[in-house]
Design a protein around this motif. Structure first.
Motif, PDB file in Angstrom:
ATOM      1  N   PRO A 144       0.801  -1.236   0.000  1.00 22.70           N
ATOM      2  CA  PRO A 144       0.000   0.000   0.000  1.00 22.70           C
ATOM      3  C   PRO A 144       0.832   1.284   0.000  1.00 22.70           C
ATOM      4  CG  PRO A 144      -0.887  -1.582   1.559  1.00 22.70           C
ATOM      5  CD  PRO A 144       0.428  -2.128   1.093  1.00 22.70           C
ATOM      6  N   ASP A 145       2.116   1.225   0.397  1.00 20.73           N
ATOM      7  CA  ASP A 145       2.957   2.421   0.398  1.00 20.73           C
ATOM      8  C   ASP A 145       3.189   2.963  -1.016  1.00 20.73           C
ATOM      9  OD1 ASP A 145       3.231   2.548   3.081  1.00 20.73           O
ATOM     10  OD2 ASP A 145       5.212   1.612   3.168  1.00 20.73           O
ATOM     11  N   LEU A 146       2.908   2.150  -2.040  1.00 22.18           N
ATOM     12  CA  LEU A 146       3.126   2.590  -3.424  1.00 22.18           C
ATOM     13  C   LEU A 146       2.345   3.857  -3.760  1.00 22.18           C
ATOM     14  CD1 LEU A 146       3.049  -0.587  -5.713  1.00 22.18           C
ATOM     15  CD2 LEU A 146       4.885   1.079  -5.518  1.00 22.18           C
ATOM     16  N   ILE A 147       1.217   4.031  -3.103  1.00 18.73           N
ATOM     17  CA  ILE A 147       0.371   5.173  -3.451  1.00 18.73           C
ATOM     18  C   ILE A 147       1.018   6.489  -3.036  1.00 18.73           C
ATOM     19  CG2 ILE A 147      -1.063   5.451  -1.370  1.00 18.73           C
ATOM     20  CD1 ILE A 147      -3.488   5.340  -3.376  1.00 18.73           C
ATOM     21  N   ASN A 148       1.992   6.413  -2.142  1.00 18.52           N
ATOM     22  CA  ASN A 148       2.675   7.622  -1.686  1.00 18.52           C
ATOM     23  C   ASN A 148       4.150   7.545  -2.068  1.00 18.52           C
ATOM     24  OD1 ASN A 148       3.810   9.759  -0.382  1.00 18.52           O
ATOM     25  ND2 ASN A 148       2.887   9.339   1.606  1.00 18.52           N
ATOM     26  N   PRO A 149       4.569   8.252  -3.132  1.00 20.71           N
ATOM     27  CA  PRO A 149       5.969   8.189  -3.556  1.00 20.71           C
ATOM     28  C   PRO A 149       6.945   8.664  -2.484  1.00 20.71           C
ATOM     29  CG  PRO A 149       4.787   9.900  -4.777  1.00 20.71           C
ATOM     30  CD  PRO A 149       3.765   9.118  -4.021  1.00 20.71           C
ATOM     31  N   LEU A 150       6.476   9.482  -1.517  1.00 24.41           N
ATOM     32  CA  LEU A 150       7.377   9.954  -0.460  1.00 24.41           C
ATOM     33  C   LEU A 150       7.853   8.803   0.425  1.00 24.41           C
ATOM     34  CD1 LEU A 150       5.602  13.246   0.695  1.00 24.41           C
ATOM     35  CD2 LEU A 150       7.493  12.997  -0.930  1.00 24.41           C
ATOM     36  N   SER A 151       7.144   7.663   0.359  1.00 24.02           N
ATOM     37  CA  SER A 151       7.574   6.505   1.155  1.00 24.02           C
ATOM     38  C   SER A 151       8.907   5.947   0.661  1.00 24.02           C
ATOM     39  CB  SER A 151       6.503   5.405   1.116  1.00 24.02           C
ATOM     40  OG  SER A 151       6.324   4.939  -0.200  1.00 24.02           O
ATOM     41  N   ARG A 152       9.347   6.381  -0.539  1.00 23.70           N
ATOM     42  CA  ARG A 152      10.657   5.955  -1.064  1.00 23.70           C
ATOM     43  C   ARG A 152      11.810   6.669  -0.350  1.00 23.70           C
ATOM     44  NH1 ARG A 152       9.027   6.840  -7.445  1.00 23.70           N
ATOM     45  NH2 ARG A 152       7.133   5.585  -7.375  1.00 23.70           N
ATOM     46  N   LEU A 153      11.507   7.757   0.335  1.00 25.58           N
ATOM     47  CA  LEU A 153      12.561   8.561   0.953  1.00 25.58           C
ATOM     48  C   LEU A 153      12.929   8.033   2.345  1.00 25.58           C
ATOM     49  CD1 LEU A 153      11.287  12.180   0.111  1.00 25.58           C
ATOM     50  CD2 LEU A 153      12.770  10.697  -1.265  1.00 25.58           C
ATOM     51  N   ASP A 193      16.165  12.182  -7.561  1.00 21.32           N
ATOM     52  CA  ASP A 193      16.326  10.916  -8.293  1.00 21.32           C
ATOM     53  C   ASP A 193      15.266   9.901  -7.883  1.00 21.32           C
ATOM     54  OD1 ASP A 193      18.502  11.914  -9.636  1.00 21.32           O
ATOM     55  OD2 ASP A 193      20.005  10.902  -8.391  1.00 21.32           O
ATOM     56  N   LYS A 194      15.043   9.778  -6.574  1.00 20.83           N
ATOM     57  CA  LYS A 194      14.071   8.791  -6.082  1.00 20.83           C
ATOM     58  C   LYS A 194      12.644   9.129  -6.514  1.00 20.83           C
ATOM     59  CE  LYS A 194      16.460   7.039  -1.958  1.00 20.83           C
ATOM     60  NZ  LYS A 194      16.376   6.857  -0.489  1.00 20.83           N
ATOM     61  N   LEU A 195      12.328  10.421  -6.542  1.00 15.61           N
ATOM     62  CA  LEU A 195      10.965  10.848  -6.872  1.00 15.61           C
ATOM     63  C   LEU A 195      10.770  11.113  -8.369  1.00 15.61           C
ATOM     64  CD1 LEU A 195      10.238  13.294  -3.898  1.00 15.61           C
ATOM     65  CD2 LEU A 195       9.629  10.878  -4.112  1.00 15.61           C
ATOM     66  N   LYS A 196      11.859  11.005  -9.128  1.00 20.14           N
ATOM     67  CA  LYS A 196      11.818  11.245 -10.584  1.00 20.14           C
ATOM     68  C   LYS A 196      11.282  12.639 -10.900  1.00 20.14           C
ATOM     69  CE  LYS A 196      11.163   6.361 -11.651  1.00 20.14           C
ATOM     70  NZ  LYS A 196      10.302   5.361 -12.279  1.00 20.14           N
ATOM     71  N   ILE A 197      11.820  13.623 -10.202  1.00 21.40           N
ATOM     72  CA  ILE A 197      11.434  15.016 -10.434  1.00 21.40           C
ATOM     73  C   ILE A 197      12.673  15.827 -10.772  1.00 21.40           C
ATOM     74  CG2 ILE A 197       9.364  14.933  -8.994  1.00 21.40           C
ATOM     75  CD1 ILE A 197      10.988  16.192  -6.725  1.00 21.40           C
TER      76      ILE A 197
END
Length: 213
Positions: A144-153, A193-197
């Protein structure tokens, strides 16, 4: 092809985008009735007053983010079909729009054939999702963390992302956290890089949209 009249709403702040989309709608649904708006605030009002059946909307407007309007659209007409047509990265954003009530998601960077297919599927099947979107939906069930890209940080990266969102610069962040300024710059690059921005405007938008969801 549909014989009955279908009522569409095209919501985008660029008239050329709406005009191009209307041309495709006319090809696919000759009897379509199409309303236009460039204002996020008008969307729900038009759905109520014009009995809109299918809405094709952008993700961002000068007066806000359409993500928060989707649930209101669904309340205004529980049977409405909503296709999000946007330039936002599909892998980063599609899940949150599905969660908010979208029936489909297609990128403005797509080939014309894919956009035409998206309109056709929304009309005839009631939804349109690319193979990428469907794959993400399957993954979301398990993570479920996929819905929030900030969880990659990491915690430190998220802390610094929040500081950027509050308007702090590299020097202020370095002083506040008692670390070197070039360390902040390195972490900023990792965040991007992680957020692709590519810029702080996109970072601020992600933090405001996703944090504390």
């Amino acid at each position: 092809m549909e014989n009955k009249e279908i009522v569409f709403l095209l919501a985008d702040d660029h008239s050329i985008v709406r005009q191009g989309m209307e041309i495709l709608i006319d090809e696919i649904v000759p009897n379509a009735k199409v309303y236009h708006t460039s204002s996020l605030l008008q969307i729900v009002e038009l759905i109520q007053s014009k009995e809109i059946e299918i809405a094709i909307i952008d993700a961002h407007f000068p007066d806000g983010n359409s993500l928060h309007v989707l649930p209101k659209m669904r309340i205004a007409n529980p049977n409405i079909k909503i296709l999000v047509f946007t330039g936002l990265e599909e892998d980063l954003h599609v899940l949150k729009f599905i969660k908010a009530g979208a029936n489909g998601y297609v990128s403005k960077l797509s080939e014309e054939d894919e956009i035409r297919l998206a309109i056709s599927d929304i009309v005839h099947k009631g939804e349109y999702f690319s193979a990428l979107s469907r794959n993400l939906m399957v993954q979301f069930v398990h993570n479920p963390d996929l819905i929030n890209p900030l969880s990659r940080l990491s915690n430190r990266e998220l802390q610094i992302a929040e500081m950027y969102a509050e308007g702090l610069g590299n020097l202020e962040i370095a002083n506040h956290l008692d670390i070197k300024q070039n360390t902040v710059s390195t972490i900023k690059k990792n965040i991007f890089d992680k957020l692709k921005i590519e810029n702080l405007v996109e970072l601020v938008d992600l933090v405001k949209t996703h944090h504390k969801m």
